[in-house]
Design a protein around this motif. Structure first.
Motif, PDB file in Angstrom:
ATOM      1  N   VAL A 255     -55.317  67.825 -53.923  1.00  0.00           N
ATOM      2  CA  VAL A 255     -56.095  67.087 -53.029  1.00  0.00           C
ATOM      3  C   VAL A 255     -57.228  66.634 -53.941  1.00  0.00           C
ATOM      4  CG1 VAL A 255     -57.794  67.266 -51.329  1.00  0.00           C
ATOM      5  CG2 VAL A 255     -55.715  68.132 -50.725  1.00  0.00           C
ATOM      6  N   HIS A 256     -57.436  67.529 -55.257  1.00  0.00           N
ATOM      7  CA  HIS A 256     -58.248  67.940 -56.188  1.00  0.00           C
ATOM      8  C   HIS A 256     -58.346  66.879 -57.033  1.00  0.00           C
ATOM      9  CE1 HIS A 256     -60.402  70.145 -59.167  1.00  0.00           C
ATOM     10  NE2 HIS A 256     -61.191  69.374 -59.392  1.00  0.00           N
ATOM     11  N   ARG A 257     -57.134  66.339 -57.546  1.00  0.00           N
ATOM     12  CA  ARG A 257     -56.939  65.246 -58.118  1.00  0.00           C
ATOM     13  C   ARG A 257     -56.723  63.683 -57.309  1.00  0.00           C
ATOM     14  NH1 ARG A 257     -51.965  63.560 -59.035  1.00  0.00           N
ATOM     15  NH2 ARG A 257     -50.654  65.785 -58.040  1.00  0.00           N
ATOM     16  N   ALA A 258     -56.553  63.819 -56.652  1.00  0.00           N
ATOM     17  CA  ALA A 258     -57.277  62.735 -54.918  1.00  0.00           C
ATOM     18  C   ALA A 258     -57.792  61.881 -54.676  1.00  0.00           C
ATOM     19  CB  ALA A 258     -56.748  62.798 -53.915  1.00  0.00           C
ATOM     20  N   GLN A 259     -58.923  63.837 -54.820  1.00  0.00           N
ATOM     21  CA  GLN A 259     -60.538  63.868 -54.764  1.00  0.00           C
ATOM     22  C   GLN A 259     -61.285  62.819 -55.519  1.00  0.00           C
ATOM     23  OE1 GLN A 259     -63.743  64.921 -55.244  1.00  0.00           O
ATOM     24  NE2 GLN A 259     -64.786  64.454 -53.124  1.00  0.00           N
ATOM     25  N   ALA A 260     -61.252  63.171 -57.523  1.00  0.00           N
ATOM     26  CA  ALA A 260     -61.588  62.840 -58.719  1.00  0.00           C
ATOM     27  C   ALA A 260     -61.416  60.971 -58.732  1.00  0.00           C
ATOM     28  CB  ALA A 260     -61.006  63.758 -59.665  1.00  0.00           C
ATOM     29  N   ALA A 261     -60.109  61.009 -58.250  1.00  0.00           N
ATOM     30  CA  ALA A 261     -59.634  60.131 -58.071  1.00  0.00           C
ATOM     31  C   ALA A 261     -60.938  58.925 -57.746  1.00  0.00           C
ATOM     32  CB  ALA A 261     -58.579  59.304 -58.181  1.00  0.00           C
ATOM     33  N   GLY A 262     -60.691  59.163 -56.160  1.00  0.00           N
ATOM     34  CA  GLY A 262     -61.987  58.602 -55.865  1.00  0.00           C
ATOM     35  C   GLY A 262     -63.261  58.693 -56.088  1.00  0.00           C
ATOM     36  N   VAL A 263     -63.321  59.148 -56.579  1.00  0.00           N
ATOM     37  CA  VAL A 263     -65.248  59.508 -56.538  1.00  0.00           C
ATOM     38  C   VAL A 263     -65.234  58.417 -58.354  1.00  0.00           C
ATOM     39  CG1 VAL A 263     -66.821  60.632 -57.921  1.00  0.00           C
ATOM     40  CG2 VAL A 263     -65.512  61.769 -55.690  1.00  0.00           C
ATOM     41  N   GLU A 264     -64.156  58.581 -58.736  1.00  0.00           N
ATOM     42  CA  GLU A 264     -64.596  57.381 -59.642  1.00  0.00           C
ATOM     43  C   GLU A 264     -64.126  55.665 -59.567  1.00  0.00           C
ATOM     44  OE1 GLU A 264     -61.643  57.114 -63.533  1.00  0.00           O
ATOM     45  OE2 GLU A 264     -61.116  58.189 -62.795  1.00  0.00           O
ATOM     46  N   ALA A 265     -63.603  55.731 -58.591  1.00  0.00           N
ATOM     47  CA  ALA A 265     -62.983  54.423 -58.206  1.00  0.00           C
ATOM     48  C   ALA A 265     -64.122  53.845 -57.528  1.00  0.00           C
ATOM     49  CB  ALA A 265     -61.843  54.398 -57.217  1.00  0.00           C
ATOM     50  N   ALA A 266     -65.232  55.125 -56.732  1.00  0.00           N
ATOM     51  CA  ALA A 266     -66.590  53.981 -56.207  1.00  0.00           C
ATOM     52  C   ALA A 266     -67.991  53.519 -56.415  1.00  0.00           C
ATOM     53  CB  ALA A 266     -67.020  55.737 -55.642  1.00  0.00           C
ATOM     54  N   THR A 267     -67.333  52.496 -56.725  1.00  0.00           N
ATOM     55  CA  THR A 267     -68.426  51.714 -57.946  1.00  0.00           C
ATOM     56  C   THR A 267     -68.506  50.212 -57.445  1.00  0.00           C
ATOM     57  OG1 THR A 267     -66.104  50.774 -58.930  1.00  0.00           O
ATOM     58  CG2 THR A 267     -67.647  52.676 -60.369  1.00  0.00           C
ATOM     59  N   PRO A 268     -69.748  49.981 -57.861  1.00  0.00           N
ATOM     60  CA  PRO A 268     -70.449  48.369 -57.133  1.00  0.00           C
ATOM     61  C   PRO A 268     -69.615  47.171 -57.381  1.00  0.00           C
ATOM     62  CG  PRO A 268     -71.939  49.607 -58.095  1.00  0.00           C
ATOM     63  CD  PRO A 268     -70.575  50.577 -59.081  1.00  0.00           C
ATOM     64  N   GLY A 269     -68.890  46.076 -56.190  1.00  0.00           N
ATOM     65  CA  GLY A 269     -67.527  45.529 -56.448  1.00  0.00           C
ATOM     66  C   GLY A 269     -66.850  46.215 -56.629  1.00  0.00           C
ATOM     67  N   THR A 270     -66.159  47.587 -55.677  1.00  0.00           N
ATOM     68  CA  THR A 270     -65.182  47.970 -55.743  1.00  0.00           C
ATOM     69  C   THR A 270     -64.749  47.328 -54.264  1.00  0.00           C
ATOM     70  OG1 THR A 270     -65.145  49.520 -57.074  1.00  0.00           O
ATOM     71  CG2 THR A 270     -63.594  49.213 -55.552  1.00  0.00           C
ATOM     72  N   PRO A 271     -63.735  47.134 -53.686  1.00  0.00           N
ATOM     73  CA  PRO A 271     -63.306  46.574 -52.085  1.00  0.00           C
ATOM     74  C   PRO A 271     -63.142  47.786 -51.558  1.00  0.00           C
ATOM     75  CG  PRO A 271     -62.044  45.195 -53.345  1.00  0.00           C
ATOM     76  CD  PRO A 271     -62.458  46.192 -54.426  1.00  0.00           C
ATOM     77  N   LEU A 272     -63.512  48.047 -50.470  1.00  0.00           N
ATOM     78  CA  LEU A 272     -63.579  49.711 -49.678  1.00  0.00           C
ATOM     79  C   LEU A 272     -61.941  50.169 -49.763  1.00  0.00           C
ATOM     80  CD1 LEU A 272     -66.671  49.061 -47.848  1.00  0.00           C
ATOM     81  CD2 LEU A 272     -66.178  51.513 -48.619  1.00  0.00           C
ATOM     82  N   ARG A 273     -61.112  49.133 -49.372  1.00  0.00           N
ATOM     83  CA  ARG A 273     -59.623  49.328 -48.800  1.00  0.00           C
ATOM     84  C   ARG A 273     -58.790  50.283 -50.798  1.00  0.00           C
ATOM     85  NH1 ARG A 273     -56.516  44.456 -45.877  1.00  0.00           N
ATOM     86  NH2 ARG A 273     -57.444  44.755 -44.344  1.00  0.00           N
ATOM     87  N   GLU A 274     -59.890  49.786 -51.888  1.00  0.00           N
ATOM     88  CA  GLU A 274     -58.921  50.002 -53.471  1.00  0.00           C
ATOM     89  C   GLU A 274     -59.253  51.214 -53.104  1.00  0.00           C
ATOM     90  OE1 GLU A 274     -59.972  47.574 -56.749  1.00  0.00           O
ATOM     91  OE2 GLU A 274     -58.863  45.507 -55.173  1.00  0.00           O
ATOM     92  N   VAL A 275     -60.679  51.746 -52.608  1.00  0.00           N
ATOM     93  CA  VAL A 275     -61.028  52.845 -52.549  1.00  0.00           C
ATOM     94  C   VAL A 275     -60.253  53.799 -51.935  1.00  0.00           C
ATOM     95  CG1 VAL A 275     -63.321  55.167 -52.151  1.00  0.00           C
ATOM     96  CG2 VAL A 275     -63.623  52.365 -52.782  1.00  0.00           C
ATOM     97  N   ASP A 276     -59.929  54.302 -50.803  1.00  0.00           N
ATOM     98  CA  ASP A 276     -59.158  54.698 -49.873  1.00  0.00           C
ATOM     99  C   ASP A 276     -58.007  54.383 -51.104  1.00  0.00           C
ATOM    100  OD1 ASP A 276     -58.622  55.806 -47.596  1.00  0.00           O
ATOM    101  OD2 ASP A 276     -57.121  54.277 -47.737  1.00  0.00           O
ATOM    102  N   ALA A 277     -57.070  53.811 -51.215  1.00  0.00           N
ATOM    103  CA  ALA A 277     -56.368  53.580 -51.933  1.00  0.00           C
ATOM    104  C   ALA A 277     -55.800  54.457 -52.962  1.00  0.00           C
ATOM    105  CB  ALA A 277     -55.972  52.198 -52.298  1.00  0.00           C
TER     106      ALA A 277
END
Length: 364
Positions: A255-277
């Motif tokens: 979960v720690h690794r997954a959460q870090a990946a989600g934070v990294e993905a959360a940038t302007p222009g990123t589709p919300l589905r991709e943040v979830d993925a």
């Protein structure tokens, strides 16, 4: 400061009026109290607002709030009434089209509103209009959100430093200590019922806080938030009590690794589905996909849960000035679960994490 606040609210009403014009709406009746506060600053429990396309506005509340509304909303004329929405509609003359917040009006309420309208006033159901404006936060909103997140984080750190999260204590005792500390630091109230979920209860995403006594080897998930001056915080940390096992170390690391990946993905222009993925794919590849049973995150502001929504079926993309939680979890029935959650402000570069508590595995 008052002038700044008044300008901020009038700017929001101006943005709403511009959207109304695109839908051929002459006036907008706002009855959802969160939206009344967003557009005017009024924080009472009974209120409604009418905004016209020419930016003129009228607000209503009852006599309990006469002094409060004069202080909070000095720039809008106030009608003293108990049945606020109905009385505001009675003042409107047509012919005109009046929008109402369909998602926040029951059929019984609609019948009363419709009955208050003259023959040449047409009620028009509107959804998502104010919510869309609220998606992007202004600077004061971001400052308030940062402040209440820091308040809540400080409270949990105080609980940990005082040894109040400990083997032998009940979930309810830990939750009470955390809520007390948030209050003492200045919170008006909690944002939602505090979750302290220990052992097998940690496999229940929304367990609450019961009378179970925390035991050695337990996973303990603490999900909590503070409310201050209209704004909310939301943060989750999971701790391991006494000693780790292969199981607790494995799912925490995942979960720690997954959460870090989600934070990294959360940038302007990123589709919300991709943040979830970004979170979900890591958990699925490890063989635990069926145990991640909720969406990755949500916006936060005047409401604890508000758009945008980062989920497998989410639509839209992130924009600078939005807020978003990143909170993946793995929940194994009968054994335990882990959730780690941060609240982010979306910036031009990497997101700003405003729930600043350590996330490395911690054994207490």
């Amino acid at each position: 400061m008052t002038f700044f606040a008044d300008t901020r609210f009038s700017n929001r009403r101006r943005a709403l009026a511009a959207e109304m014009a695109g839908r051929r709406i002459d006036s907008m009746l706002v009855t959802h109290l969160t939206h009344v506060r967003y557009l005017s600053g009024f924080s009472g429990s009974n209120g409604a607002l009418v905004l016209s396309k020419d930016l003129s506005a009228r607000i209503a509340t009852d006599g309990r709030y006469t002094t409060q509304i004069a202080e909070e909303v000095p720039d809008i004329d106030c009608l003293n009434a108990r049945n606020v929405a109905v009385e505001l509609l009675k003042e409107i003359t047509g012919p005109c089209r009046v929008g109402f917040e369909a998602a926040h009006v029951t059929m019984v309420q609609f019948d009363a509103l419709n009955g208050a309208c003259g023959d040449d006033v047409t009620l028009v159901p509107v959804t998502g209009l104010i919510e869309e404006i609220r998606l992007t936060k202004d600077q004061l909103e971001l400052e308030r959100l940062t402040g209440v997140a820091e308040l809540a984080s400080t409270a949990l750190q105080q609980v940990l430093d005082a040894g109040e999260l400990a083997v032998g204590r009940t979930e309810r005792q830990v939750a009470a200590d955390l809520e007390y500390r948030m209050r003492m630091l200045g919170a008006e109230r909690v944002s939602f019922d505090t979750i302290v979920a220990s052992g097998p209860n940690s496999a229940k995403p929304h367990h609450g806080a019961g009378d179970r006594v925390i035991e050695p080897g337990d996973l303990v998930t603490v999900d909590f938030g503070a409310h201050d001056r209209g704004f909310n915080s939301d943060c989750t940390r999971t701790y391991i009590m006494g000693h780790t096992t292969e199981f607790t170390e494995e799912i925490y690391s995942l979960v720690h690794r997954a959460q870090a990946a989600g934070v990294e993905a959360a940038t302007p222009g990123t589709p919300l589905r991709e943040v979830d993925a970004a979170c979900r794919d890591i958990i699925a590849e490890a063989g635990y996909g069926e145990y991640f049973v909720h969406s990755t995150g949500h916006g936060i502001g005047l409401d604890v849960h508000e758009p945008p929504m980062a989920s497998a079926t989410g639509s839209g993309e992130l924009r600078e000035g939005m807020t978003l939680t990143i909170e993946p979890g793995v929940y194994i029935p009968g054994r335990g679960g882990v959730r780690i959650e941060d609240t982010l402000i979306i910036t031009a570069g990497a997101p700003k994490v405003i729930t600043r508590l350590p996330k490395d595995l911690r054994v207490i």
